[in-house]
Write a protein that holds these residues in place. Sequence first.
Motif, PDB file in Angstrom:
ATOM      1  N   ALA A  46      40.020  39.939  23.219  1.00  0.00           N
ATOM      2  CA  ALA A  46      40.173  40.417  21.836  1.00  0.00           C
ATOM      3  C   ALA A  46      38.837  40.933  21.341  1.00  0.00           C
ATOM      4  O   ALA A  46      37.835  40.207  21.366  1.00  0.00           O
ATOM      5  CB  ALA A  46      40.687  39.299  20.929  1.00  0.00           C
ATOM      6  N   GLU A  47      38.811  42.190  20.881  1.00  0.00           N
ATOM      7  CA  GLU A  47      37.573  42.818  20.407  1.00  0.00           C
ATOM      8  C   GLU A  47      37.822  43.527  19.077  1.00  0.00           C
ATOM      9  O   GLU A  47      38.922  44.040  18.824  1.00  0.00           O
ATOM     10  CB  GLU A  47      37.074  43.837  21.435  1.00  0.00           C
ATOM     11  N   ARG A  90      30.854  36.860  19.779  1.00  0.00           N
ATOM     12  CA  ARG A  90      29.656  37.207  20.558  1.00  0.00           C
ATOM     13  C   ARG A  90      29.354  38.683  20.332  1.00  0.00           C
ATOM     14  O   ARG A  90      30.235  39.541  20.476  1.00  0.00           O
ATOM     15  CB  ARG A  90      29.876  36.921  22.040  1.00  0.00           C
ATOM     16  N   VAL A  91      28.091  38.961  19.973  1.00  0.00           N
ATOM     17  CA  VAL A  91      27.657  40.324  19.684  1.00  0.00           C
ATOM     18  C   VAL A  91      26.575  40.718  20.678  1.00  0.00           C
ATOM     19  O   VAL A  91      25.582  40.000  20.854  1.00  0.00           O
ATOM     20  CB  VAL A  91      27.125  40.451  18.248  1.00  0.00           C
ATOM     21  N   LEU A  92      26.752  41.849  21.316  1.00  0.00           N
ATOM     22  CA  LEU A  92      25.794  42.382  22.283  1.00  0.00           C
ATOM     23  C   LEU A  92      25.131  43.600  21.660  1.00  0.00           C
ATOM     24  O   LEU A  92      25.807  44.566  21.297  1.00  0.00           O
ATOM     25  CB  LEU A  92      26.517  42.762  23.585  1.00  0.00           C
ATOM     26  N   MET A  93      23.797  43.538  21.519  1.00  0.00           N
ATOM     27  CA  MET A  93      23.068  44.557  20.765  1.00  0.00           C
ATOM     28  C   MET A  93      21.992  45.223  21.605  1.00  0.00           C
ATOM     29  O   MET A  93      21.454  44.632  22.538  1.00  0.00           O
ATOM     30  CB  MET A  93      22.371  43.908  19.548  1.00  0.00           C
ATOM     31  N   ARG A  94      21.674  46.445  21.206  1.00  0.00           N
ATOM     32  CA  ARG A  94      20.506  47.133  21.746  1.00  0.00           C
ATOM     33  C   ARG A  94      19.331  46.949  20.778  1.00  0.00           C
ATOM     34  O   ARG A  94      19.509  46.538  19.635  1.00  0.00           O
ATOM     35  CB  ARG A  94      20.811  48.618  21.931  1.00  0.00           C
ATOM     36  N   PRO A 102      31.725  46.581  21.758  1.00  0.00           N
ATOM     37  CA  PRO A 102      32.427  46.069  20.569  1.00  0.00           C
ATOM     38  C   PRO A 102      32.317  44.551  20.446  1.00  0.00           C
ATOM     39  O   PRO A 102      32.243  43.833  21.452  1.00  0.00           O
ATOM     40  CB  PRO A 102      33.878  46.510  20.817  1.00  0.00           C
ATOM     41  N   VAL A 103      32.289  44.075  19.222  1.00  0.00           N
ATOM     42  CA  VAL A 103      32.155  42.637  18.966  1.00  0.00           C
ATOM     43  C   VAL A 103      33.311  41.886  19.617  1.00  0.00           C
ATOM     44  O   VAL A 103      34.485  42.222  19.436  1.00  0.00           O
ATOM     45  CB  VAL A 103      32.125  42.365  17.453  1.00  0.00           C
ATOM     46  N   ILE A 104      32.961  40.846  20.386  1.00  0.00           N
ATOM     47  CA  ILE A 104      33.955  40.033  21.083  1.00  0.00           C
ATOM     48  C   ILE A 104      34.419  38.935  20.126  1.00  0.00           C
ATOM     49  O   ILE A 104      33.633  38.101  19.685  1.00  0.00           O
ATOM     50  CB  ILE A 104      33.372  39.437  22.371  1.00  0.00           C
ATOM     51  N   ASN A 105      35.709  38.934  19.811  1.00  0.00           N
ATOM     52  CA  ASN A 105      36.272  38.030  18.816  1.00  0.00           C
ATOM     53  C   ASN A 105      36.444  36.617  19.378  1.00  0.00           C
ATOM     54  O   ASN A 105      36.539  36.413  20.591  1.00  0.00           O
ATOM     55  CB  ASN A 105      37.617  38.582  18.344  1.00  0.00           C
ATOM     56  N   TRP A 106      36.556  35.652  18.464  1.00  0.00           N
ATOM     57  CA  TRP A 106      36.670  34.248  18.852  1.00  0.00           C
ATOM     58  C   TRP A 106      37.930  33.938  19.645  1.00  0.00           C
ATOM     59  O   TRP A 106      37.990  32.921  20.358  1.00  0.00           O
ATOM     60  CB  TRP A 106      36.607  33.345  17.616  1.00  0.00           C
ATOM     61  N   MET A 107      38.953  34.791  19.559  1.00  0.00           N
ATOM     62  CA  MET A 107      40.179  34.547  20.318  1.00  0.00           C
ATOM     63  C   MET A 107      40.076  35.002  21.774  1.00  0.00           C
ATOM     64  O   MET A 107      40.994  34.792  22.556  1.00  0.00           O
ATOM     65  CB  MET A 107      41.359  35.242  19.633  1.00  0.00           C
ATOM     66  N   ASP A 108      38.954  35.615  22.147  1.00  0.00           N
ATOM     67  CA  ASP A 108      38.747  36.140  23.497  1.00  0.00           C
ATOM     68  C   ASP A 108      38.361  35.003  24.449  1.00  0.00           C
ATOM     69  O   ASP A 108      37.476  34.207  24.153  1.00  0.00           O
ATOM     70  CB  ASP A 108      37.626  37.193  23.442  1.00  0.00           C
ATOM     71  N   TYR A 121      28.990  46.747  29.829  1.00  0.00           N
ATOM     72  CA  TYR A 121      28.162  46.514  28.652  1.00  0.00           C
ATOM     73  C   TYR A 121      26.970  47.463  28.590  1.00  0.00           C
ATOM     74  O   TYR A 121      26.439  47.724  27.516  1.00  0.00           O
ATOM     75  CB  TYR A 121      27.644  45.080  28.622  1.00  0.00           C
ATOM     76  N   GLY A 122      26.519  47.950  29.739  1.00  0.00           N
ATOM     77  CA  GLY A 122      25.320  48.781  29.746  1.00  0.00           C
ATOM     78  C   GLY A 122      24.088  47.964  29.408  1.00  0.00           C
ATOM     79  O   GLY A 122      23.993  46.779  29.707  1.00  0.00           O
ATOM     80  N   LYS A 123      23.123  48.580  28.735  1.00  0.00           N
ATOM     81  CA  LYS A 123      21.874  47.920  28.375  1.00  0.00           C
ATOM     82  C   LYS A 123      22.109  46.975  27.197  1.00  0.00           C
ATOM     83  O   LYS A 123      22.525  47.402  26.126  1.00  0.00           O
ATOM     84  CB  LYS A 123      20.825  48.971  28.009  1.00  0.00           C
ATOM     85  N   VAL A 124      21.834  45.681  27.394  1.00  0.00           N
ATOM     86  CA  VAL A 124      21.962  44.682  26.334  1.00  0.00           C
ATOM     87  C   VAL A 124      20.602  44.028  26.138  1.00  0.00           C
ATOM     88  O   VAL A 124      20.055  43.414  27.056  1.00  0.00           O
ATOM     89  CB  VAL A 124      23.023  43.613  26.689  1.00  0.00           C
ATOM     90  N   ASP A 125      20.039  44.152  24.949  1.00  0.00           N
ATOM     91  CA  ASP A 125      18.738  43.552  24.656  1.00  0.00           C
ATOM     92  C   ASP A 125      18.870  42.217  23.937  1.00  0.00           C
ATOM     93  O   ASP A 125      18.037  41.326  24.125  1.00  0.00           O
ATOM     94  CB  ASP A 125      17.899  44.508  23.803  1.00  0.00           C
TER      95      ASP A 125
END
Length: 482
Positions: A46-47, A90-94, A102-108, A121-125
């Motif tokens: 879920a995203e 969970r948020v993956l940011m540059r 996209p933000v991964i929701n708690w139901m995932d 995901y590509g580049k995640v900082d």
Amino acid sequence: MKNEYLLGLDVGTQSAKIVVFNTDGDIVCEGKQALRKMTIPAPSLAEHPDDDLWDATQLAFKRAMERFNELGLDAGQIKAMGICIIRCCRVLMRKNGELAHPVINWMDKRLNYPYEHLPEYGKVDYVTTTSGYITHRLTGESKDTCANYIGWWPMDNDRWDWSDDPQLWKNCNLERSQVFDVVKPGEILGHLRDDIAERFGLPIGLPVVATAHDKAVEALGAGSLEPGVALISLGTYIGAMVHGKENAKNTEHYWPFQASLPDSYLYECMGVRRGMWTVSWFRDQFGAAALAEAEDKGVCIEELLSREAAQVPPGSDGLVTIHDWAAPSEAEFRKGAMIGFDGRHTRGHMFRSLLEGIAYTLKNHMDKMTEEQGQPLTKLVISGGGANSDVFMQIFADVFGIPSTRNKMNGSVAIGCAINAGMAVGCFDSAQQAIERLVKSGDVYQPNLEAHKFYSRLNERVYSQVSRHLDPMLEELSPLVD
């Protein structure tokens, strides 16, 4: 003397909302924007699509401040903003502040495990929470509240800071450089970026204040701080919780989380996944036939269904609902069920049975928690949109056998945000003073003792026994259909 104002930003699973309060606790205005439908890229994933949390937040700001200006009020008297964003995501940011994914929701189901970098995901900082992400968008700071890290995070809940245990970091598959700095609830995260302030007509440099995770902020905003008083939060995930003084260890039937007041804790037992979502699901799937009737009577469809449910006796004439539309992580094979149908049953019975199933489930979880704590419950505070239903409020009182209450403002998260914000900038001398000003008590529902006795027998003999009989069949069913 000019009035002073506080903002509360509440971004949940379904919407983003800005509420403007004066320091006497009156709602001045608000702005709201629904979130888009969740993206389900595969079963149990879920995203939030695109940058939906931030997009909805901006629209909520725009609508709130347009109304504020229409009222002819002075934006310079807005003193601070408290923010509370949906937990357990969970948020993956540059590095530039944009989302890497996209933000991964708690139901995932990915949230049941430590962070794992995937090629898509590509580049995640940075790996952060939704509150960290929205804080960065609002202020440009790489900071977050320490009280929104639940699950696979190397957080030390005794110290309210990142752990200094290398093994815990390894278990979470994270390094210190990948996470933000943290502050305690009620501390200033940063100040509003000039461009954001100018866009929405807010004061330049407005303090943005940390709160906690959403259920803790809701508990603070509901005023449920005394021993024996529990909050039931009616949301997509229905939570049940009480406040505590220490980080309880080795608990069996509840979890201690950081509360929205520093050095206090929130004790939360298992809740109901997709709780109020299930009620909305029933309305959307089976309410079409009632829609015209509701319009004729000049009421919303939820009110019509509630009226019909109120005519059904306690126990729904034997119709029992098991709320596993989203199965718990420890038993992923489980599914929702309605059993006990016969010719008496109507949509009113089905709707009431859904509500009763929520109350039964929470009662059974909360009984285990309070027995372990040695602190019986004396009162329920019910928060969220479902608290508007008189029949639901009475069901809670009757199932639990204690008074259930609702505050005048059912959405307590925004109030909790305002409490934290006001304390950070000196609008209140203490949390107690802030609660007395901002939390407005509402209706009280006393239990019907005969209904309580009947619900207790039905729960003990039937509801609490259903899963052990259904589980073997559902374990066989799940691999065939999932």
